[in-house]
Design a protein around this motif. Sequence first.
Motif, PDB file in Angstrom:
ATOM      1  N   ALA A   1      18.462  11.574  -3.013  1.00  0.00           N
ATOM      2  CA  ALA A   1      18.290  11.901  -1.596  1.00  0.00           C
ATOM      3  C   ALA A   1      16.828  12.233  -1.318  1.00  0.00           C
ATOM      4  O   ALA A   1      16.252  11.779  -0.325  1.00  0.00           O
ATOM      5  N   VAL A   2      16.219  13.012  -2.217  1.00  0.00           N
ATOM      6  CA  VAL A   2      14.789  13.341  -2.079  1.00  0.00           C
ATOM      7  C   VAL A   2      13.946  12.088  -2.214  1.00  0.00           C
ATOM      8  O   VAL A   2      12.983  11.874  -1.462  1.00  0.00           O
ATOM      9  N   GLU A   3      14.308  11.236  -3.166  1.00  0.00           N
ATOM     10  CA  GLU A   3      13.591   9.963  -3.347  1.00  0.00           C
ATOM     11  C   GLU A   3      13.577   9.165  -2.045  1.00  0.00           C
ATOM     12  O   GLU A   3      12.529   8.655  -1.615  1.00  0.00           O
ATOM     13  N   PHE A   4      14.738   9.038  -1.401  1.00  0.00           N
ATOM     14  CA  PHE A   4      14.821   8.299  -0.141  1.00  0.00           C
ATOM     15  C   PHE A   4      13.977   8.955   0.949  1.00  0.00           C
ATOM     16  O   PHE A   4      13.308   8.270   1.730  1.00  0.00           O
ATOM     17  N   LEU A   5      13.976  10.266   1.002  1.00  0.00           N
ATOM     18  CA  LEU A   5      13.200  10.970   2.029  1.00  0.00           C
ATOM     19  C   LEU A   5      11.705  10.827   1.808  1.00  0.00           C
ATOM     20  O   LEU A   5      10.917  10.991   2.739  1.00  0.00           O
ATOM     21  N   LEU A   6      11.285  10.499   0.600  1.00  0.00           N
ATOM     22  CA  LEU A   6       9.863  10.284   0.323  1.00  0.00           C
ATOM     23  C   LEU A   6       9.458   8.816   0.452  1.00  0.00           C
ATOM     24  O   LEU A   6       8.386   8.510   0.974  1.00  0.00           O
ATOM     25  N   TRP A   7      10.297   7.906  -0.009  1.00  0.00           N
ATOM     26  CA  TRP A   7       9.930   6.485  -0.010  1.00  0.00           C
ATOM     27  C   TRP A   7      10.525   5.716   1.171  1.00  0.00           C
ATOM     28  O   TRP A   7       9.934   4.743   1.612  1.00  0.00           O
ATOM     29  N   GLY A   8      11.699   6.097   1.645  1.00  0.00           N
ATOM     30  CA  GLY A   8      12.393   5.287   2.618  1.00  0.00           C
ATOM     31  C   GLY A   8      13.035   4.087   1.950  1.00  0.00           C
ATOM     32  O   GLY A   8      12.970   3.906   0.734  1.00  0.00           O
ATOM     33  N   GLN A   9      13.681   3.265   2.742  1.00  0.00           N
ATOM     34  CA  GLN A   9      14.357   2.086   2.187  1.00  0.00           C
ATOM     35  C   GLN A   9      13.384   1.115   1.528  1.00  0.00           C
ATOM     36  O   GLN A   9      12.260   0.920   2.004  1.00  0.00           O
ATOM     37  N   ASP A  10      13.848   0.503   0.457  1.00  0.00           N
ATOM     38  CA  ASP A  10      13.124  -0.627  -0.121  1.00  0.00           C
ATOM     39  C   ASP A  10      13.744  -1.890   0.467  1.00  0.00           C
ATOM     40  O   ASP A  10      14.861  -2.274   0.122  1.00  0.00           O
ATOM     41  N   LEU A  11      13.010  -2.535   1.374  1.00  0.00           N
ATOM     42  CA  LEU A  11      13.521  -3.711   2.082  1.00  0.00           C
ATOM     43  C   LEU A  11      13.024  -5.019   1.472  1.00  0.00           C
ATOM     44  O   LEU A  11      13.111  -6.067   2.096  1.00  0.00           O
ATOM     45  N   ASN A  12      12.525  -4.937   0.229  1.00  0.00           N
ATOM     46  CA  ASN A  12      11.915  -6.107  -0.401  1.00  0.00           C
ATOM     47  C   ASN A  12      12.887  -6.935  -1.223  1.00  0.00           C
ATOM     48  O   ASN A  12      12.492  -7.966  -1.772  1.00  0.00           O
ATOM     49  N   GLY A  13      14.135  -6.501  -1.320  1.00  0.00           N
ATOM     50  CA  GLY A  13      15.091  -7.258  -2.127  1.00  0.00           C
ATOM     51  C   GLY A  13      14.642  -7.343  -3.568  1.00  0.00           C
ATOM     52  O   GLY A  13      14.267  -6.331  -4.171  1.00  0.00           O
ATOM     53  N   THR A  14      14.649  -8.540  -4.139  1.00  0.00           N
ATOM     54  CA  THR A  14      14.190  -8.722  -5.516  1.00  0.00           C
ATOM     55  C   THR A  14      12.736  -9.166  -5.568  1.00  0.00           C
ATOM     56  O   THR A  14      12.255  -9.616  -6.605  1.00  0.00           O
ATOM     57  N   ASN A  15      12.035  -9.033  -4.441  1.00  0.00           N
ATOM     58  CA  ASN A  15      10.602  -9.291  -4.422  1.00  0.00           C
ATOM     59  C   ASN A  15       9.843  -8.006  -4.758  1.00  0.00           C
ATOM     60  O   ASN A  15      10.412  -6.918  -4.787  1.00  0.00           O
ATOM     61  N   ALA A  16       8.554  -8.115  -4.967  1.00  0.00           N
ATOM     62  CA  ALA A  16       7.733  -6.956  -5.327  1.00  0.00           C
ATOM     63  C   ALA A  16       7.684  -5.957  -4.171  1.00  0.00           C
ATOM     64  O   ALA A  16       7.737  -6.335  -2.999  1.00  0.00           O
ATOM     65  N   GLY A  17       7.585  -4.675  -4.529  1.00  0.00           N
ATOM     66  CA  GLY A  17       7.413  -3.646  -3.511  1.00  0.00           C
ATOM     67  C   GLY A  17       8.538  -2.642  -3.490  1.00  0.00           C
ATOM     68  O   GLY A  17       9.708  -2.994  -3.687  1.00  0.00           O
ATOM     69  N   ALA A  18       8.173  -1.376  -3.239  1.00  0.00           N
ATOM     70  CA  ALA A  18       9.138  -0.289  -3.137  1.00  0.00           C
ATOM     71  C   ALA A  18       9.265   0.129  -1.682  1.00  0.00           C
ATOM     72  O   ALA A  18       8.763  -0.545  -0.774  1.00  0.00           O
ATOM     73  N   GLY A  19       9.947   1.245  -1.435  1.00  0.00           N
ATOM     74  CA  GLY A  19      10.030   1.779  -0.082  1.00  0.00           C
ATOM     75  C   GLY A  19       8.642   2.146   0.439  1.00  0.00           C
ATOM     76  O   GLY A  19       7.743   2.443  -0.344  1.00  0.00           O
ATOM     77  N   ASN A  20       8.494   2.166   1.748  1.00  0.00           N
ATOM     78  CA  ASN A  20       7.158   2.344   2.331  1.00  0.00           C
ATOM     79  C   ASN A  20       7.200   3.304   3.514  1.00  0.00           C
ATOM     80  O   ASN A  20       6.625   3.030   4.571  1.00  0.00           O
ATOM     81  N   ARG A  21       7.868   4.441   3.344  1.00  0.00           N
ATOM     82  CA  ARG A  21       7.917   5.437   4.413  1.00  0.00           C
ATOM     83  C   ARG A  21       6.507   5.961   4.698  1.00  0.00           C
ATOM     84  O   ARG A  21       5.716   6.205   3.785  1.00  0.00           O
ATOM     85  N   SER A  22       6.204   6.167   5.971  1.00  0.00           N
ATOM     86  CA  SER A  22       4.896   6.689   6.367  1.00  0.00           C
ATOM     87  C   SER A  22       4.930   8.210   6.436  1.00  0.00           C
ATOM     88  O   SER A  22       5.958   8.817   6.773  1.00  0.00           O
TER      89      SER A  22
END
Length: 428
Positions: free
Chosen positions: A185-206
Motif C-alpha cells: 500500500a505504501v509502495e503504491f502511494l509512493l510510485w502510483g500505478q505502473d502503466l507500462n505493462g511488460t515494457n520498461a518503466g515503473a510507476g510515475n507518481r508526481s
Amino acid sequence: MNKSLLLGASIALAGLTGCSNTPTTNVSEDTVLQNYSDIAFAVYSDSLETAKALKVATDALIANPSEETLQNAKAAWKAARVPYQQSEVYRFGNAVVDDWEGDLNAWPLDEGLIDYVASNYNRNSANLEEGEEIDQSAVYSVVTNPNLDIDNDGKVDTAEINASLIASLHELRGGEANVSRGYHAVEFLLWGQDLNGTNAGAGNRSYTDYVNGEGCTSGNAAADAAICVRRGQYLTTSMEMLVSDLETMVAEWDSAKDGNYRATLVAEGQEGIKKMLMGIGELAGGELAGERMRVALVANDPEDEHDCFSDNTHYSHYYNIKGIQNVYLGRYVRVNGDVVEGPSVNALIAAADEAAASQLEAKIETARLAVEGLVTSAEDKANPQAFDQLISPSNKAGNQIVQKSIDSLLQVTEATEGAAKKIGITEL
C-alpha cells in the motif's frame, strides 16, 4: 536520510555471496533453535528500524513535497525491503508469523481501493466466472471519496482516514486483493500505478500528489487540496501501522521477554527444527517459485509480480532466497554490518549425514545464484530488464532466466525434504 540505509537497498551492501563457515561446535536442537531465534530477532529489529527510517522519509515528503523528498522516500522503501524480505522464511511453519504477515506484505492489491487509477482500470474484472459481478471495491478510491456505499449496507464513513478505517478495509468482504495496508500500500502511494505493462518503466507518481494547497494533483489532473491532505493522511497512518506491526513481531522473538513465541519455540526440540525446514522448503517451492514467479510467468502478467509499482521485484526475490540461506547456515548480516551467527541446522544435519547437508547447502547456493540473475538483468547498464520485462511472452531469453530460478528453487524444496529425513523428520 541515513546514507547506510540508502546503501542497504543496493546489491553491494547486501553481499551477493554465500557463507558456509558456520560454527559446528555445541550443535544441538536447543542451540540451533536459540540461534534461529537470535536471527529472527535481528532481522525483525532491522525491519523495524528501516521502517522507522521510511516513516521519517514519508513524513518529510508530506511536510515538504518535492522531487527530492519523493525520491528519498522511495529509496527508504527499498531499503526497508532488504531486511523484511529476509524474514519471510520464518513465515511458513511459524503460525504466529504467518497469521500476522498478511497485514504487512499482502499482494497483489487492487490499488483502486486506495487511490485514483487509470480510467480503464478494473483489476477485479480478470478471470470472472460466468454471471459473476465485478467487485466494485477495486475502484472505490478511499483517498478521493469521503463517503462510500459498500454492499448497500449503509455508508462507510471515510471522512477521517485513520487506522480503524484502513484496518476495516483490509481484505474487504473476504477479497484477498482488497489490500489496504502494509508495504505494498505504501509502495503504491509512493510510485502510483505502473502503466507500462511488460515494457520498461515503473510507476510515475508526481510529488505534486502531496502538495497541500494550490498545485495539488491526482495524476495528470488538478485536484482539490483536500485530496492531497487525505493522501498524506493515508500514507502517514499506513506507516504508523507498519511500525506498530513490526514492534509486535520484534517482541515475539526478544530473549529478554518471558512467555513470548521465542520461548515456546526453543522448548519444542525436533518440532521446532521441523518448522525451520518447513520454512525453507515452502518459501523456496510453493511461495517463491510458485506464487511469486511461476504464476506471473505463465500469465505473462506484471500485475502478478511482487513489487509491481516500484519494479523492485528482483530484489525482493533475491532477499527471500538470501533469508533461506541465512536460516540454513545460521548466519545473518545485519543492516549495520554486524553478524549474528551460531549453530545451524546445516551442522545438525551434517552430524547425521554430511552428504545430505552438503547437497542442500549447494542447492541453496545454486538457487541464490540463479535468482541473482534477476538482479543482474535489472541492473544491466547496457540493457536493463526488470522482472516485468522478463515475463513478457515475447521475451524468450527473459523467460528462461525466470524459469532457471524456478527450477533451482524447486530443487531446494526437494533437497530439504531429503535432508529432513536424515534427522528423523519424515514429513514436512
